[in-house]
Design a protein around this motif. Structure first.
Motif, short mmCIF file in Angstrom:
data_model
loop_
_atom_site.label_atom_id
_atom_site.label_comp_id
_atom_site.label_asym_id
_atom_site.label_seq_id
_atom_site.Cartn_x
_atom_site.Cartn_y
_atom_site.Cartn_z
N ASN A 21 6.43 13.99 -6.85
CA ASN A 21 5.50 12.97 -7.37
C ASN A 21 4.38 12.79 -6.38
N ASN A 63 1.26 11.15 -12.55
CA ASN A 63 0.96 9.92 -13.28
C ASN A 63 2.20 9.06 -13.41
N ALA A 245 -1.81 8.24 -7.48
CA ALA A 245 -1.69 8.77 -8.85
C ALA A 245 -3.00 8.58 -9.60
N PHE A 248 -5.06 3.62 -11.11
CA PHE A 248 -3.76 2.95 -11.34
C PHE A 248 -3.81 2.11 -12.62
N ARG A 342 -1.54 -1.24 -16.56
CA ARG A 342 -1.34 -0.05 -15.71
C ARG A 342 -1.50 1.22 -16.53
N VAL A 344 -0.63 4.19 -14.95
CA VAL A 344 0.48 4.98 -14.38
C VAL A 344 1.79 4.59 -15.05
#
Ligand SMILES: Cc1cc2nc3c(=O)[nH]c(=O)nc-3n(C[C@H](O)[C@H](O)[C@H](O)COP(=O)(O)OP(=O)(O)OC[C@H]3O[C@@H](n4cnc5c(N)ncnc54)[C@H](O)[C@@H]3O)c2cc1C
Length: 347
Positions: A21, A63, A245, A248, A342, A344
Motif C-alpha cells: 500500500n 487508494n 494515497a 485524500f 474521503r 481513499v
C-alpha cells in the motif's frame, strides 16, 4: 490445509501489507495470495469460501488506507496482458488485464500513438482499478474513453460485461463503489482510443503553461503526457519516497445557495460549475483552515498540496492517518459548513 496451489495460487499466511500500500502502513493480513490468471483467482476464491474468509482485492494499493489487520484473505490481482482491435480508420479498441500498471499501459498506448489517455499519465495503480472511481486528472476521466470492462460476479462466479452506462460513472464514483461494492472483481478493461486526429486537451490546470515553457505550440499526445508528468512530479509527493494515497478527499459539490452565502464571506474562494451545484476545491478549504504542511505525530498534510495526507515519518499507523483526516473534516465543517468526503478507501 487443502492444496490450492495447482492453479498458481500460492497462499501465504500472516503477510505484512506495508509494501503493498502506497501509504506504507504496516498491517498484517491473515492470508495473502497473488493471482496471475483467472483459474488462480477462482482457486483463491474457493480457498476463501472453504474457510469462510472475508476477501479484499488489491491492485497497486494506491487508494486504500489500512487502519487494522485484516482477518481474511487479500487477493492481489496480477493478471497481465493487452490486446487490440482496429475498428475503423481513426479508432482502436485496446484491452488490458486488471494487473497491468496504469502508467505503463498509458505509455504503451502513447508508443503506438493511440490518443485519449495522455492527460491521465502517471496516476498510480492498476488498469483493473481504474473504473472503480473513474480515475481522472487534468480535465479527463476514464469514462471519456472507456468502452467496456469484464468483471467476475462473486456470487454466480460468472463473468459479465459492463458498458459505460452500466458502470454509472460519476466524479470519482461508479457502480463498483456503490451498488456493486464487494460484488465484482474487474478482470480487464477496454478503451476506445484515437489512432489519428487526436482530441488534444490542454485547457485544464497548468498544461498550457508547461507546454509554452517547453516552446511547444501544437502539441502531440506524447508532449501533453510529458507536460502532465512534469506538473505531477513538481507538486505531488512520490509514494516511493513519502507514503500517501494522492487526494485524500473529494472536491465537495455544494448547493448554489450555500455557495452564494460562502462567497460573500470568502470572496477569494475558487469554484467550478457542477451538475448539482457548485464544486469547491477541497485543498483550498483545508488550506484556509490552517492545515497545509501541518504535522501531528507521524502524519501531515503535504506542504505543497493540502489535499494530500502523508505518512511523514514512515511510521504512521492507519488509525493515526484516519484520526488526522477526522480533524480536517471537523475543522472544514466548522468553518465552511461543508462535510468533506474521503476519496481513499478505508479498511
Ligand atoms: C501520488 C498519487 C496520486 C494520485 N493521483 C490520482 C489522480 O490524479 N486521479 C485519480 O483518480 N486518482 C489518483 N490517485 C488514486 C489512485 O491512484 C487511483 O484511485 C487508482 O485507480 C488506484 O488503483 P490501485 O490499483 O492502486 O487501487 P487499490 O488501492 O489497490 O484498490 C482501491 C480499491 O479498489 C478495490 N479494487 C482494486 N482492484 C480491483 C479490481 N480489479 N476489481 C474490484 N475491486 C478492486 C480495492 O479493494 C480497493 O477498495 C493517486 C494516488 C497517489 C498515491
Amino acid at each position: 490445509m487443502a492444496d490450492y496451489s495447482n492453479a498458481g495460487a500460492t497462499i501465504q499466511e500472516n503477510v505484512s501489507l506495508k509494501s503493498f500500500n502506497t501509504f506504507g502502513i504496516n498491517v498484517y493480513s491473515r492470508y495473502f495470495v497473488e493471482v496471475d490468471s483467472e483459474p488462480a483467482l477462482l482457486s483463491a476464491l474457493r480457498f476463501a469460501d472453504d474457510n469462510m474468509l472475508p476477501k479484499l482485492f488489491l491492485g497497486g494499493g494506491s487508494n486504500i488506507l489500512f487502519t487494522q489487520d485484516f482477518s481474511g484473505i487479500v487477493i492481489k490481482l496480477d493478471l497481465k496482458g493487452a490486446s487490440e482491435e482496429i475498428i475503423n480508420e481513426e479508432e482502436v479498441l485496446i484491452t488490458a488485464k486488471a494487473g497491468e500498471n496504469w502508467h505503463q499501459f498509458v505509455t504503451y498506448c502513447l508508443e503506438r500513438d493511440y490518443g485519449g489517455l495522455e492527460n491521465l499519465s502517471l496516476i498510480p495503480g492498476n488498469v483493473g482499478t481504474s473504473p472503480m472511481q473513474n480515475i481522472g486528472a487534468y480535465g479527463v476521466e476514464i469514462k471519456d474513453t472507456f468502452y467496456s470492462c469484464k468483471a467476475l460476479n462473486l456470487e454466480t462466479r460468472e463473468t459479465e460485461i459492463f458498458t459505460a452506462e452500466r458502470c454509472a460513472f460519476g466524479y470519482r464514483e461508479s457502480f463498483f463503489k456503490k451498488e456493486g461494492k464487494g460484488k465484482y472483481v474487474i478482470l480487464e478493461v477496454t478503451f476506445r482510443l484515437s489512432t489519428k486526429n487526436h482530441h488534444i486537451k490542454t485547457t485544464y490546470g497548468a498544461i498550457k503553461t508547461e507546454l509554452e515553457a517547453a516552446g511547444v505550440e501544437v502539441p502531440t499526445i506524447q508532449q501533453v503526457s510529458k507536460a502532465v508528468i512534469n506538473i505531477r512530479q513538481s507538486k505531488l509527493p512520490d509514494p516511493q519516497v513519502t507514503g500517501n494515497a494522492g487526494s485524500f478527499f473529494k472536491n465537495p459539490v455544494i448547493s448554489t445557495k450555500h455557495y452564494e452565502s460562502l462567497a460573500k464571506e470568502f470572496p477569494a474562494m475558487p469554484s467550478y460549475p457542477a451538475q448539482d451545484g457548485v464544486k469547491v476545491p477541497a485543498g483550498w478549504l483545508i488550506e484556509q483552515c490552517g492545515w497545509k504542511g501541518k504535522q501531528i505525530g507521524h502524519v501531515a498534510s503535504h506542504p505543497l498540496q493540502a489535499l494530500v495526507i502523508i505518512n511523514a515519518t514512515g511510521e504512521a499507523t492507519g488509525k493515526e492517518v484516519y484520526d488526522f483526516s477526522e480533524k480536517i473534516i471537523e475543522s472544514v465543517n466548522a468553518t465552511f459548513g461543508i462535510t468533506l468526503e474521503r476519496e481513499v478507501n478505508i479498511m
